[in-house]
Scaffold this motif. Sequence first.
Motif, PDB file in Angstrom:
ATOM      1  N   VAL A   9     -38.390 -11.674  89.811  1.00  0.00           N
ATOM      2  CA  VAL A   9     -39.791 -11.135  89.772  1.00  0.00           C
ATOM      3  C   VAL A   9     -40.335 -10.065  88.853  1.00  0.00           C
ATOM      4  O   VAL A   9     -39.599  -9.177  88.964  1.00  0.00           O
ATOM      5  N   SER A  10     -41.071 -10.393  87.918  1.00  0.00           N
ATOM      6  CA  SER A  10     -41.413  -9.362  86.850  1.00  0.00           C
ATOM      7  C   SER A  10     -42.412  -8.412  87.648  1.00  0.00           C
ATOM      8  O   SER A  10     -43.054  -8.697  88.463  1.00  0.00           O
ATOM      9  N   GLY A  11     -42.378  -7.045  87.065  1.00  0.00           N
ATOM     10  CA  GLY A  11     -43.165  -6.186  87.451  1.00  0.00           C
ATOM     11  C   GLY A  11     -44.487  -6.419  86.907  1.00  0.00           C
ATOM     12  O   GLY A  11     -45.496  -5.581  87.303  1.00  0.00           O
ATOM     13  N   THR A  12     -44.732  -7.350  86.102  1.00  0.00           N
ATOM     14  CA  THR A  12     -46.249  -7.505  85.310  1.00  0.00           C
ATOM     15  C   THR A  12     -47.124  -8.463  86.368  1.00  0.00           C
ATOM     16  O   THR A  12     -46.666  -9.469  86.840  1.00  0.00           O
ATOM     17  N   VAL A  13     -48.163  -7.673  87.040  1.00  0.00           N
ATOM     18  CA  VAL A  13     -48.903  -8.396  87.663  1.00  0.00           C
ATOM     19  C   VAL A  13     -49.404  -9.842  87.385  1.00  0.00           C
ATOM     20  O   VAL A  13     -49.413 -10.857  88.116  1.00  0.00           O
ATOM     21  N   GLY A  14     -49.460  -9.947  86.024  1.00  0.00           N
ATOM     22  CA  GLY A  14     -50.136 -11.427  85.642  1.00  0.00           C
ATOM     23  C   GLY A  14     -49.043 -12.488  85.768  1.00  0.00           C
ATOM     24  O   GLY A  14     -49.401 -13.610  85.726  1.00  0.00           O
ATOM     25  N   ARG A  15     -47.753 -12.130  85.858  1.00  0.00           N
ATOM     26  CA  ARG A  15     -46.855 -13.037  86.044  1.00  0.00           C
ATOM     27  C   ARG A  15     -46.604 -13.879  87.326  1.00  0.00           C
ATOM     28  O   ARG A  15     -46.314 -14.786  87.589  1.00  0.00           O
ATOM     29  N   THR A  16     -47.643 -13.002  88.476  1.00  0.00           N
ATOM     30  CA  THR A  16     -47.551 -13.544  89.782  1.00  0.00           C
ATOM     31  C   THR A  16     -48.782 -14.543  90.011  1.00  0.00           C
ATOM     32  O   THR A  16     -48.722 -15.030  91.048  1.00  0.00           O
ATOM     33  N   TYR A  17     -49.490 -14.944  88.836  1.00  0.00           N
ATOM     34  CA  TYR A  17     -50.487 -15.891  88.825  1.00  0.00           C
ATOM     35  C   TYR A  17     -50.042 -17.067  88.348  1.00  0.00           C
ATOM     36  O   TYR A  17     -49.552 -17.133  87.142  1.00  0.00           O
ATOM     37  N   GLY A  18     -50.515 -18.238  88.858  1.00  0.00           N
ATOM     38  CA  GLY A  18     -50.247 -19.480  88.504  1.00  0.00           C
ATOM     39  C   GLY A  18     -48.737 -19.812  88.535  1.00  0.00           C
ATOM     40  O   GLY A  18     -48.006 -19.178  89.187  1.00  0.00           O
ATOM     41  N   GLU A  19     -48.360 -21.111  87.792  1.00  0.00           N
ATOM     42  CA  GLU A  19     -46.953 -21.649  88.092  1.00  0.00           C
ATOM     43  C   GLU A  19     -46.451 -21.942  86.339  1.00  0.00           C
ATOM     44  O   GLU A  19     -47.349 -22.568  85.824  1.00  0.00           O
ATOM     45  N   MET A  20     -45.181 -21.761  86.483  1.00  0.00           N
ATOM     46  CA  MET A  20     -44.620 -22.162  85.164  1.00  0.00           C
ATOM     47  C   MET A  20     -44.477 -23.671  84.749  1.00  0.00           C
ATOM     48  O   MET A  20     -43.945 -24.285  85.716  1.00  0.00           O
ATOM     49  N   PRO A  21     -45.071 -24.294  83.924  1.00  0.00           N
ATOM     50  CA  PRO A  21     -45.106 -25.717  84.025  1.00  0.00           C
ATOM     51  C   PRO A  21     -43.587 -26.038  83.676  1.00  0.00           C
ATOM     52  O   PRO A  21     -42.950 -25.395  83.053  1.00  0.00           O
ATOM     53  N   LEU A  22     -43.379 -27.451  83.646  1.00  0.00           N
ATOM     54  CA  LEU A  22     -42.005 -27.880  83.671  1.00  0.00           C
ATOM     55  C   LEU A  22     -41.499 -28.090  82.066  1.00  0.00           C
ATOM     56  O   LEU A  22     -40.426 -27.639  81.762  1.00  0.00           O
ATOM     57  N   GLY A  23     -42.735 -28.329  81.343  1.00  0.00           N
ATOM     58  CA  GLY A  23     -42.349 -28.840  80.030  1.00  0.00           C
ATOM     59  C   GLY A  23     -41.605 -27.513  79.178  1.00  0.00           C
ATOM     60  O   GLY A  23     -40.360 -27.545  78.675  1.00  0.00           O
ATOM     61  N   PRO A  24     -41.926 -26.284  79.117  1.00  0.00           N
ATOM     62  CA  PRO A  24     -41.292 -25.150  78.524  1.00  0.00           C
ATOM     63  C   PRO A  24     -40.093 -25.043  79.334  1.00  0.00           C
ATOM     64  O   PRO A  24     -38.944 -24.450  78.740  1.00  0.00           O
ATOM     65  N   LEU A  25     -39.839 -25.197  80.612  1.00  0.00           N
ATOM     66  CA  LEU A  25     -38.526 -25.037  81.397  1.00  0.00           C
ATOM     67  C   LEU A  25     -37.585 -25.932  80.968  1.00  0.00           C
ATOM     68  O   LEU A  25     -36.273 -25.559  80.742  1.00  0.00           O
ATOM     69  N   VAL A  26     -37.982 -27.170  80.695  1.00  0.00           N
ATOM     70  CA  VAL A  26     -37.200 -28.316  80.204  1.00  0.00           C
ATOM     71  C   VAL A  26     -36.608 -27.837  78.713  1.00  0.00           C
ATOM     72  O   VAL A  26     -35.487 -28.101  78.454  1.00  0.00           O
ATOM     73  N   ASP A  27     -37.576 -27.437  77.999  1.00  0.00           N
ATOM     74  CA  ASP A  27     -37.198 -27.327  76.476  1.00  0.00           C
ATOM     75  C   ASP A  27     -36.215 -25.932  76.454  1.00  0.00           C
ATOM     76  O   ASP A  27     -35.296 -25.953  75.655  1.00  0.00           O
ATOM     77  N   ALA A  28     -36.347 -24.947  77.358  1.00  0.00           N
ATOM     78  CA  ALA A  28     -35.388 -23.833  77.504  1.00  0.00           C
ATOM     79  C   ALA A  28     -33.994 -24.392  77.780  1.00  0.00           C
ATOM     80  O   ALA A  28     -33.116 -23.815  77.162  1.00  0.00           O
ATOM     81  N   ILE A  29     -34.035 -25.239  79.007  1.00  0.00           N
ATOM     82  CA  ILE A  29     -32.494 -25.691  79.245  1.00  0.00           C
ATOM     83  C   ILE A  29     -31.726 -26.295  78.314  1.00  0.00           C
ATOM     84  O   ILE A  29     -30.676 -26.232  77.838  1.00  0.00           O
ATOM     85  N   ALA A  30     -32.603 -27.098  77.360  1.00  0.00           N
ATOM     86  CA  ALA A  30     -32.127 -27.737  76.348  1.00  0.00           C
ATOM     87  C   ALA A  30     -31.422 -26.756  75.318  1.00  0.00           C
ATOM     88  O   ALA A  30     -30.661 -27.135  74.428  1.00  0.00           O
ATOM     89  N   ARG A  31     -32.066 -25.683  75.036  1.00  0.00           N
ATOM     90  CA  ARG A  31     -31.602 -24.733  74.289  1.00  0.00           C
ATOM     91  C   ARG A  31     -30.400 -23.781  74.640  1.00  0.00           C
ATOM     92  O   ARG A  31     -29.706 -23.353  73.539  1.00  0.00           O
ATOM     93  N   ILE A  32     -30.031 -23.967  75.927  1.00  0.00           N
ATOM     94  CA  ILE A  32     -28.923 -23.227  76.346  1.00  0.00           C
ATOM     95  C   ILE A  32     -27.624 -24.209  76.110  1.00  0.00           C
ATOM     96  O   ILE A  32     -27.443 -25.086  76.496  1.00  0.00           O
ATOM     97  N   GLU A  33     -26.579 -23.206  75.550  1.00  0.00           N
ATOM     98  CA  GLU A  33     -25.405 -23.852  75.207  1.00  0.00           C
ATOM     99  C   GLU A  33     -24.433 -23.322  75.998  1.00  0.00           C
ATOM    100  O   GLU A  33     -24.012 -22.200  75.980  1.00  0.00           O
ATOM    101  N   LEU A  34     -23.570 -23.946  76.805  1.00  0.00           N
ATOM    102  CA  LEU A  34     -22.875 -23.496  78.005  1.00  0.00           C
ATOM    103  C   LEU A  34     -21.545 -23.308  77.117  1.00  0.00           C
ATOM    104  O   LEU A  34     -21.023 -23.942  76.228  1.00  0.00           O
ATOM    105  N   PRO A  35     -20.722 -22.054  77.428  1.00  0.00           N
ATOM    106  CA  PRO A  35     -19.732 -21.814  76.808  1.00  0.00           C
ATOM    107  C   PRO A  35     -18.367 -22.366  76.908  1.00  0.00           C
ATOM    108  O   PRO A  35     -17.487 -22.122  76.503  1.00  0.00           O
ATOM    109  N   VAL A  36     -18.499 -23.556  77.839  1.00  0.00           N
ATOM    110  CA  VAL A  36     -17.180 -24.007  78.300  1.00  0.00           C
ATOM    111  C   VAL A  36     -17.484 -25.581  78.564  1.00  0.00           C
ATOM    112  O   VAL A  36     -18.515 -26.041  79.144  1.00  0.00           O
ATOM    113  N   ALA A  37     -16.904 -26.362  78.110  1.00  0.00           N
ATOM    114  CA  ALA A  37     -16.943 -28.138  78.485  1.00  0.00           C
ATOM    115  C   ALA A  37     -16.725 -28.131  79.980  1.00  0.00           C
ATOM    116  O   ALA A  37     -15.855 -27.894  80.549  1.00  0.00           O
TER     117      ALA A  37
END
Length: 440
Positions: A400-428
């Motif tokens: 939870v961020s200390g920014t009040v604005g972050r408590t409003y609304g919900e994070m859409p799935l689209g940006p989260l999917v894109d974010a996970i796709a950019r993460i490269e795991l360090p081990v197979a």
Amino acid sequence: MAYLVQHHGTFWFSIRVPVSLQGRFGPVVRVNLQTTDHAFAKPMALRLASEWLSRFDAARAEALSGVPAPALAAPALTPPHQSVMHPPPVTTGELASATLDVPATVAGGKRAKPSAWGDAELLRAWRQLDPDRASTTVRDMESVVREFRRTCRTPFEQLTRVEISAYRNHLLKRGAARGTVAKRVGMLPTLLQVGVDAGMLAANVARGLRIPKAEVPTLMRRGFTSAELTRVFSMPVFRGARRPAAGGGEACIWIPMLALATGARLEELAQLRVEDIEIDPTFGPILHIRDTHGEQRLKTEGSRRRIPLHGDLVAAGLLEYWDAVREAGHEWLFPALEPDHDGRRGANFGKWFMRAIRSKSGAQIEEPKVVFHSFRHGFKTLCRAAELKEEIHDALTGHVSGTVGRTYGEMPLGPLVDAIARIELPVALPRIGQEEVRHG
């Protein structure tokens, strides 16, 4: 609250008597609860209200039927400054003993001499303030009292700040971490305040006691290195078909892999149910961290979240395992995990995992800073390496961020999917088949 009134800072229970019964009970019933703490007064007032309402019902029934109800002396109407206590008889329930334990006053304003509270009475009154508090919190408080009594036998009403300081110094001398000392010493003023608010203790001598800064910095956890992760995912359970019972069967395989690729906490993963994985028609497989089932618990409100499943988890066979568990009719994603005495499904798994990574036949990681939570530290590092915005990886990890604005609304799935796709795991991650698995 309708049944609570405050007079000179002290809470009173007050209830109006029905007109038809005022000749018997008087116009108003008042009870001095002898506390300035609203949290302490509220449950006592609710209990008294329930019992007086039952008395009123019984008196009405007696008037209609002619069958005498249990005798009860009529309390006179008394203003707060004259404070006469006229509660109905109380015979059942934990909270009943709390109302009887509160020191009463008698006519003329003189207080009856209260009987001293011992450890058991003070603990009982503290538990009654919040009957729904977590069992782990209750165990912690009881443990603190037992430990304190090993260093001090002075009754609570005779305690001074010297004894509290001696307990703090005992913990520090024993080598306890500063955070642990602060937590355990900090529980004493919470307990003593219950006695102060009930009029049983004159002062809270434990309040505000400072914990000196540690001379040696507290040991901080760190993430796994790539070499350590390679050793973890090369342990025998990942290379063979045998699943140790202590590791919760298939949980010993999938919980570490999920932790690496999601950053979720151990208990969040251990308490997953089959329905907590869903296939979104647009965004693909999604993991839900939530507490919709009665046995699921989360650390904070912000812990509820959705995490798209990393492609490496899918390639490792997670969805095939999910299908197999569903087809078998299980409700929990890891049905072999047994909850401990506090209902935590991940506690016993955590012990097994630590033995496994420390052992010579396991990952041989002896560094004390490396624990299961290191997966979570590592995931945050991976998010930063992928140059994800902080609000994105906070949404993925449930921070939870200390920014009040972050408590409003919900994070859409689209940006989260894109974010996970950019993460490269360090081990197979190893490919896990569902055939020829041996348990034991």
